[in-house]
Design a protein around this motif. Structure first.
Motif, mmCIF file in Angstrom:
data_model
loop_
_atom_site.group_PDB
_atom_site.id
_atom_site.type_symbol
_atom_site.label_atom_id
_atom_site.label_comp_id
_atom_site.label_asym_id
_atom_site.label_seq_id
_atom_site.Cartn_x
_atom_site.Cartn_y
_atom_site.Cartn_z
ATOM 1 N N VAL A 135 0.846 -1.193 0.000
ATOM 2 C CA VAL A 135 0.000 0.000 0.000
ATOM 3 C C VAL A 135 0.883 1.245 0.000
ATOM 4 O O VAL A 135 1.623 1.496 0.954
ATOM 5 N N LYS A 136 0.822 2.016 -1.080
ATOM 6 C CA LYS A 136 1.628 3.232 -1.196
ATOM 7 C C LYS A 136 1.241 4.217 -0.090
ATOM 8 O O LYS A 136 0.067 4.428 0.185
ATOM 9 N N GLY A 137 2.243 4.764 0.557
ATOM 10 C CA GLY A 137 2.014 5.765 1.591
ATOM 11 C C GLY A 137 1.730 5.210 2.969
ATOM 12 O O GLY A 137 1.507 5.969 3.908
ATOM 13 N N LYS A 138 1.740 3.896 3.124
ATOM 14 C CA LYS A 138 1.458 3.272 4.422
ATOM 15 C C LYS A 138 2.782 2.901 5.096
ATOM 16 O O LYS A 138 3.671 2.331 4.464
ATOM 17 N N TYR A 139 2.887 3.233 6.384
ATOM 18 C CA TYR A 139 4.089 2.983 7.165
ATOM 19 C C TYR A 139 3.717 2.377 8.506
ATOM 20 O O TYR A 139 2.619 2.589 9.012
ATOM 21 N N LEU A 140 4.678 1.664 9.082
ATOM 22 C CA LEU A 140 4.538 1.137 10.430
ATOM 23 C C LEU A 140 5.664 1.726 11.264
ATOM 24 O O LEU A 140 6.842 1.573 10.922
ATOM 25 N N LEU A 141 5.299 2.420 12.341
ATOM 26 C CA LEU A 141 6.270 2.974 13.282
ATOM 27 C C LEU A 141 6.259 2.113 14.533
ATOM 28 O O LEU A 141 5.206 1.870 15.113
ATOM 29 N N LEU A 142 7.431 1.628 14.919
ATOM 30 C CA LEU A 142 7.600 0.858 16.149
ATOM 31 C C LEU A 142 8.600 1.592 17.024
ATOM 32 O O LEU A 142 9.705 1.919 16.571
ATOM 33 N N VAL A 143 8.194 1.869 18.265
ATOM 34 C CA VAL A 143 9.076 2.551 19.220
ATOM 35 C C VAL A 143 9.134 1.707 20.478
ATOM 36 O O VAL A 143 8.093 1.288 20.993
ATOM 37 N N GLN A 144 10.332 1.460 20.964
ATOM 38 C CA GLN A 144 10.501 0.700 22.197
ATOM 39 C C GLN A 144 10.773 1.663 23.347
ATOM 40 O O GLN A 144 11.625 2.554 23.232
ATOM 41 N N TRP A 145 10.027 1.461 24.437
ATOM 42 C CA TRP A 145 10.144 2.264 25.653
ATOM 43 C C TRP A 145 10.399 1.338 26.831
ATOM 44 O O TRP A 145 9.915 0.204 26.837
ATOM 45 N N GLU A 146 11.086 1.838 27.842
ATOM 46 C CA GLU A 146 11.281 1.049 29.063
ATOM 47 C C GLU A 146 9.947 0.753 29.727
ATOM 48 O O GLU A 146 9.689 -0.365 30.164
ATOM 49 N N GLN A 147 9.082 1.783 29.818
ATOM 50 C CA GLN A 147 7.760 1.594 30.406
ATOM 51 C C GLN A 147 6.755 2.509 29.709
ATOM 52 O O GLN A 147 7.139 3.487 29.064
ATOM 53 N N LEU A 148 5.491 2.180 29.829
ATOM 54 C CA LEU A 148 4.423 2.914 29.150
ATOM 55 C C LEU A 148 4.474 4.411 29.445
ATOM 56 O O LEU A 148 4.326 5.242 28.550
ATOM 57 N N GLU A 149 4.708 4.755 30.708
ATOM 58 C CA GLU A 149 4.692 6.167 31.110
ATOM 59 C C GLU A 149 5.810 6.990 30.449
ATOM 60 O O GLU A 149 5.690 8.204 30.332
ATOM 61 N N ASP A 150 6.881 6.324 30.023
ATOM 62 C CA ASP A 150 7.932 7.054 29.308
ATOM 63 C C ASP A 150 7.383 7.658 28.023
ATOM 64 O O ASP A 150 7.812 8.731 27.604
ATOM 65 N N HIS A 151 6.415 6.987 27.425
ATOM 66 C CA HIS A 151 5.775 7.529 26.230
ATOM 67 C C HIS A 151 4.614 8.447 26.577
ATOM 68 O O HIS A 151 4.569 9.598 26.167
#
Length: 106
Positions: free
Chosen positions: A46-62
């Motif tokens: 699908v053109k223009g579709k991306y997946l962003l994955l971010v790793q955090w130590e804990q939920l509250e960091d995000h």
């Protein structure tokens, strides 16, 4: 560790510019407390579709750290106008699959 997963749909014709601006914005998120790493993947089907994955130590960091920071304001200013529709953010934790250990919990 928590994984933030976001399916992103970038407005048609803006993909190249989005990737350039995303590279520029990446140090903002990388500077945050609890940040472990991130990657952006481009969909092959699908053109223009991306997946962003971010790793955090804990939920509250995000949710409390990054989302409440001035860096997030800059991130938002740089990137949010590319998305249509606006993405939904979800958070995941790894399931322990070792034999004899509970599936849920640490």
């Amino acid at each position: 560790m928590i994984t933030e997963a976001v399916m992103l749909q970038v407005r048609p014709g803006m993909e190249k510019k989005y990737e350039e601006v995303f590279r520029e914005a990446s140090p903002l998120i990388a500077s945050m407390k609890g940040y472990k790493g991130h990657e952006l993947q481009r969909c092959l089907e699908v053109k223009g579709k991306y997946l962003l994955l971010v790793q955090w130590e804990q939920l509250e960091d995000h949710t409390d750290g990054f989302r409440q920071s001035s860096e997030y304001g800059k991130w938002k200013e740089l990137l949010h106008h590319f998305y249509e529709p606006f993405p939904e953010v979800e958070h995941f934790e790894q399931v322990n699959l070792e034999k004899g250990k509970p599936v849920y919990g640490s």
